[in-house]
Design a protein around this motif. Structure first.
Motif, PDB file in Angstrom:
ATOM      1  N   UNK A 284      -0.201  -1.045  -0.079  1.00  0.00           N
ATOM      2  CA  UNK A 284       0.926  -1.282  -0.977  1.00  0.00           C
ATOM      3  C   UNK A 284       1.118  -0.088  -1.903  1.00  0.00           C
ATOM      4  N   UNK A 285       2.320  -0.014  -2.499  1.00  0.00           N
ATOM      5  CA  UNK A 285       2.675   1.079  -3.395  1.00  0.00           C
ATOM      6  C   UNK A 285       2.112   0.815  -4.787  1.00  0.00           C
ATOM      7  N   UNK A 291      -2.615   1.629  -2.222  1.00  0.00           N
ATOM      8  CA  UNK A 291      -3.802   0.807  -2.440  1.00  0.00           C
ATOM      9  C   UNK A 291      -3.852  -0.243  -1.334  1.00  0.00           C
ATOM     10  N   UNK A 292      -5.015  -0.422  -0.720  1.00  0.00           N
ATOM     11  CA  UNK A 292      -5.146  -1.414   0.365  1.00  0.00           C
ATOM     12  C   UNK A 292      -5.604  -2.744  -0.214  1.00  0.00           C
ATOM     13  N   UNK A 293      -4.876  -3.809   0.162  1.00  0.00           N
ATOM     14  CA  UNK A 293      -5.259  -5.155  -0.266  1.00  0.00           C
ATOM     15  C   UNK A 293      -5.404  -6.041   0.962  1.00  0.00           C
ATOM     16  N   UNK A 304       0.432 -14.731  -6.526  1.00  0.00           N
ATOM     17  CA  UNK A 304       0.407 -13.498  -7.313  1.00  0.00           C
ATOM     18  C   UNK A 304      -1.002 -12.926  -7.289  1.00  0.00           C
ATOM     19  N   UNK A 305      -1.122 -11.712  -6.804  1.00  0.00           N
ATOM     20  CA  UNK A 305      -2.402 -11.023  -6.781  1.00  0.00           C
ATOM     21  C   UNK A 305      -2.434 -10.027  -7.940  1.00  0.00           C
ATOM     22  N   UNK A 327       3.669 -12.128  -3.722  1.00  0.00           N
ATOM     23  CA  UNK A 327       3.754 -12.307  -2.267  1.00  0.00           C
ATOM     24  C   UNK A 327       4.962 -13.176  -1.928  1.00  0.00           C
ATOM     25  N   UNK A 328       5.806 -12.667  -1.030  1.00  0.00           N
ATOM     26  CA  UNK A 328       6.973 -13.412  -0.557  1.00  0.00           C
ATOM     27  C   UNK A 328       6.927 -13.481   0.968  1.00  0.00           C
TER      28      UNK A 328
END
Length: 372
Positions: A284-285, A291-293, A304-305, A327-328
């Motif tokens: 993700x940006x 950043x990797x999640x 929501x993270x 998250x959607x």
């Protein structure tokens, strides 16, 4: 802790401009140097009242103060507030002379006479910053047009005040004859007037020049915040004068993906239905790169993270804000025949029937948590 500006002036937050000015004049007269010679406590109270009035009398500064308090004008070079702690008494008298109506002198401890150092006018510019520049801090070089004293200009002693910077006047009152000092109208208090100037200079001996100014902008500034670069404004006439300041207004450029909320950042992450069902790792940006999640199996839309410390630094040095990933789950609108048959068959499947757990928060609970 700094005392509340409204409390200093003895007014309520609903006071209008006239009430603010009246309250300040009352305090200024109470703590004025001519009434309190040599009294350091009165001097401090006088400066505090001037600081409070400078902020509350300006509608924009007052709105910022009402919303953020003293923090709106602390750190990062000033935030466009009043620098009362670093000003001398002559600066305050020159800035607020209209409040006193010329009825008092200009200094403490009997030092009401003598020329003051003339200060040039301030310059104001806007500087646009990306979110990345705001997060990391940046040094910007900008070109400004400044008025400076022309080469070869000369000044002489003012004949109106004989170089004192003030003129005395005597007024007859019911208490007798009273003497007061006011700023000299000919030299503006500097004690000097123009003697000779080159042909390219204006009536005050000034010329306009381009100057490159380096501005160090700290991390964490906000849109609309003002920074001060000392002595980079216009020059003032006279041999003993000092330049004004350069006031830098910050303008934040909106980021393509990230939305800022104070020191926190928000990112809308859209994932496919299969990704939500099976779980997946995604890049993700973030503000300083990718950043990797990891998304767990069966993640729900609206989750929501919170990534700690991946937001904007506090300008006061209290650490970083967070990055909140919303998250959607993206629902497909066009399906082929085979895909449609699969979901039609799944309508009665037990695993596809919504069964929210008690630990699952509702949308309204999530919104409440986000703003608490």
């Amino acid at each position: 802790m700094k005392k509340d500006f409204y409390e200093i002036l003895g007014i309520s937050k609903s006071a209008d401009a006239a009430e603010i000015k009246k309250a300040y004049r009352k305090k200024a007269i109470e703590f004025h140097p001519d009434k309190n010679p040599g009294n350091k406590e009165a001097e401090e109270n006088f400066k505090k009242a001037a600081e409070a009035y400078e902020i509350l009398s300006d509608p924009q500064k007052k709105a910022k103060y009402d919303q953020y308090g003293h923090q709106a004008f602390d750190g990062g070079g000033g935030g466009g507030g009043f620098h009362g702690g670093g000003m001398n008494m002559d600066d305050i008298f020159s800035q607020f002379g209209d409040i006193f109506g010329g009825g008092f002198g200009g200094g403490f401890g009997g030092q009401s006479s003598g020329p003051r150092r003339a200060k040039g006018s301030n310059l104001r510019i806007k500087v646009q910053l990306t979110l990345e520049e705001i997060a990391n801090g940046v040094e910007k070089k900008v070109k400004v047009k400044r008025k400076v004293q022309a080469k070869g200009v000369t000044y002489k002693t003012c004949t109106t005040c004989n170089g004192q910077g003030q003129v005395m006047r005597v007024t007859n009152t019911i208490l007798g004859r009273m003497q007061s000092a006011s700023t000299c109208p000919s030299c503006g208090g500097s004690g000097q007037i123009l003697d000779g100037k080159p042909s390219n200079a204006d009536a005050h001996g000034m010329v306009v020049e381009d100057d490159t100014v380096s501005i160090k902008i700290p991390a964490g500034v906000t849109d609309g915040m003002q920074l001060k670069v000392g002595n980079k404004g216009n020059d003032a006439p006279g041999n003993n004068s000092i330049p004004g300041d350069l006031i830098v207004a910050i303008e934040e450029i909106e980021h393509e993906f990230l939305k800022r909320e104070g020191e926190n950042l928000h990112l809308d992450l859209y994932i496919s239905y299969p990704e939500a069902v099976l779980g997946i790792s995604k890049d993700i940006e973030a503000i300083n790169g990718k950043v990797r999640i990891k998304l767990e199996e069966g993640i729900q839309s609206g989750k929501i993270l919170r990534l700690k410390g991946k937001g904007i630094p506090s300008i006061n040095g209290y650490g970083n804000g967070d990055l909140l990933v919303h998250v959607n789950v993206w629902t497909p609108k066009n399906l082929n025949k085979e895909q449609k048959q699969f979901f039609e068959k799944s309508l009665s499947e037990e695993n596809f029937i919504p069964k929210p757990e008690k630990s699952e928060k509702s949308f309204f609970e999530k919104v409440k948590d986000m703003f608490s």
